[in-house]
Structure formats: C-alpha cells, structure tokens
Design a protein around this motif. Structure first.
Motif, mmCIF file in Angstrom:
data_model
loop_
_atom_site.group_PDB
_atom_site.id
_atom_site.type_symbol
_atom_site.label_atom_id
_atom_site.label_comp_id
_atom_site.label_asym_id
_atom_site.label_seq_id
_atom_site.Cartn_x
_atom_site.Cartn_y
_atom_site.Cartn_z
ATOM 1 N N LEU A 202 36.753 80.394 31.104
ATOM 2 C CA LEU A 202 37.669 80.276 29.968
ATOM 3 C C LEU A 202 38.646 81.457 29.936
ATOM 4 O O LEU A 202 39.842 81.280 29.659
ATOM 5 C CB LEU A 202 36.882 80.195 28.661
ATOM 6 N N MET A 240 32.676 71.102 31.249
ATOM 7 C CA MET A 240 33.553 71.570 30.180
ATOM 8 C C MET A 240 34.605 70.524 29.822
ATOM 9 O O MET A 240 35.021 70.407 28.668
ATOM 10 C CB MET A 240 34.213 72.880 30.596
ATOM 11 N N GLN A 243 33.214 68.136 27.447
ATOM 12 C CA GLN A 243 33.096 68.750 26.117
ATOM 13 C C GLN A 243 34.463 69.016 25.484
ATOM 14 O O GLN A 243 34.550 69.596 24.415
ATOM 15 C CB GLN A 243 32.316 70.069 26.236
ATOM 16 N N LYS A 245 36.709 71.096 26.365
ATOM 17 C CA LYS A 245 37.084 72.508 26.359
ATOM 18 C C LYS A 245 38.228 72.781 27.336
ATOM 19 O O LYS A 245 38.944 73.766 27.191
ATOM 20 C CB LYS A 245 35.878 73.385 26.715
#
Length: 258
Positions: A202, A240, A243, A245
């Motif tokens: 991230l 991810m 999800q 994200k």
C-alpha cells in the motif's frame, strides 16, 4: 446471502427427504457460520439452480431482495461464494465440492453484472483462470467425506497461514472429538509477515502508482528491505483487489482504490 444459502439447503433437504444431505448439513452449516464468526467473511454471493431458487422464493416470498446468480443446468444446487480476505471459499450443496483458494478465484466473482454461471465455470474455467493469474497460487477442492472433509480444510488453511479457533467450527461434542483425534492445528506460516507485505504494498502504490507487480517486487526489495517473489506479490494484490483496496487496469498496472 450466507443465511439464504443455508436456509435453501435445509429446506430442500427437508422437503425431499434427502438423507445424505440432511446428515451432512449440520456440520457444513457450523463450519461456514464459524468462518463468519471469526470475522473472515468480507463479502458473499449466492447462486441458485431453478429448483433451489423456487424453494427460497416459496419460503421468503416478496422478502427475497438479495441479488443472486442463476446456476445453469444445476437445478437442485445452491452455492455460496465467500470472500474471506486472504482466502476464498466456493461451497455448494449436493455433490458440489468445497473449494478453497488462497487468492481470488476469478475476477468474475466481483462482477455484479454477472447473472448466470455453469458447473464448468465453477469447476474448470475459474480454477484455470486462478492458475493463470497466480501460477504458484494454492487451491484445494475437497469432497464432502463425513470422516475427512473438515480435517482437509483445516489443514489446508492452517498450512497457508490462517489461524483458526476450532471451537467456532464445530459443535461442542464434535470439537472435543476432533481435538482428541487430531490435536490443535499449528499455523506454519508467519501471518505477521503477510500483513506487513500488505502494508508495504500500500505504501509503494501510494508513492509509485500505476505500477506492475514486477516493479513492486523491486521496490519492496530496494526500499523496504523485504524480499517477496512475483507470485507472492501477485497473490497478495489479487487478495487486496477482492477487498477493493486496490484496482488494476488492462495493462496489469496496479493502483490504490479510490
């Protein structure tokens, strides 16, 4: 969706007097509810054959408001897809196996315009797509044998870093019986390292997006002193993605989700 899936199986088994389905249902119900109680489940999608759809509609009538996928040529079958973050479950009634994927099985699972699926989609096409997107990704299809399916599922998840509270997955008497026979599972993978990988990805995306997985591998090594090979980074990125994200474009470049 999970409640409707379990209700559809229970109602169909009771209505038809299907002894094998009735016999296996309580253990499967407890296992799936236990995953929910762990807090793993982030999203779910219900799939119904036309007879299973009729059963749910007969019970719920106009209160059926959930969006579900129709199963083509699988009239009696009910299937649930569970997004559990680092792993994904596709579980069905009757002779459908319990599929566990360490990563997103197919991007179709996150496509809410999808209205119909076949048995071939779920058992051939999606596993092939998973293998193509994640060459080293792990998956397991488990036959619902009364004596082994829970152990196979628990062993697979544990070996891939998922920490489980078995008391949530069994009724109390069956929990004691399982522990006496097999003992408590030991997580073999460092889950903290897996969480750190997500944090660093991230951060890297925030600084360098859009970026490919290959480029992310270099940044993790050079700037975060973290070695992770490309299949590992890809597996985490697709987890991810499920999800919401991160996002991905058609050139396989990754971005932070808005």
């Amino acid at each position: 969706d999970l409640r409707l899936f379990l209700g559809a199986i229970a109602e169909y088994a009771n209505h038809t007097g299907d002894e094998s389905l009735n016999r296996m249902f309580p253990a499967r119900k407890r296992f799936l509810e236990g995953l929910y109680e762990h807090g793993f489940v982030r999203n779910a999608r219900l799939m119904l054959g036309y007879q299973a759809e009729h059963t749910v509609k007969r019970v719920l009538g106009k209160s059926l408001t959930t969006s579900y996928i129709k199963l083509k040529a699988m009239p009696q079958t009910s299937i649930i897809y569970l997004d559990c973050g680092d792993f994904h479950i596709v579980e069905g009634s009757h002779n459908f196996k319990l599929w566990i994927y360490m990563g997103l099985p197919s991007e179709k699972m996150t496509d809410y315009s999808l209205s119909e699926l076949t048995h071939n989609d779920l058992t051939v096409r999606f596993p092939n797509e998973f293998r193509k997107n994640l060459p080293n990704g792990k998956k397991l299809a488990i036959q619902h044998s009364p004596t082994s399916w829970q152990k196979n599922a628990i062993d697979f998840l544990t070996e891939n870093g998922v920490e489980l509270d078995l008391e949530k997955l069994f009724d109390s008497d069956k929990y004691r019986r399982y522990v006496n026979r097999y003992g408590l599972p030991v997580v073999k993978k460092n889950t903290q390292e897996n969480n750190l990988l997500e944090v660093n990805l991230l951060k890297a995306l925030d600084a360098y997006q859009p970026i490919t997985a290959k480029e992310l591998v270099k940044i993790l090594d050079n700037e975060f002193s973290m070695f992770a090979d490309r299949p590992t980074v890809n597996a985490k990125l697709y987890s991810m993605l499920s999800q919401k994200k991160v996002t991905r474009d058609d050139s396989f470049r990754w971005y932070l989700a808005d």
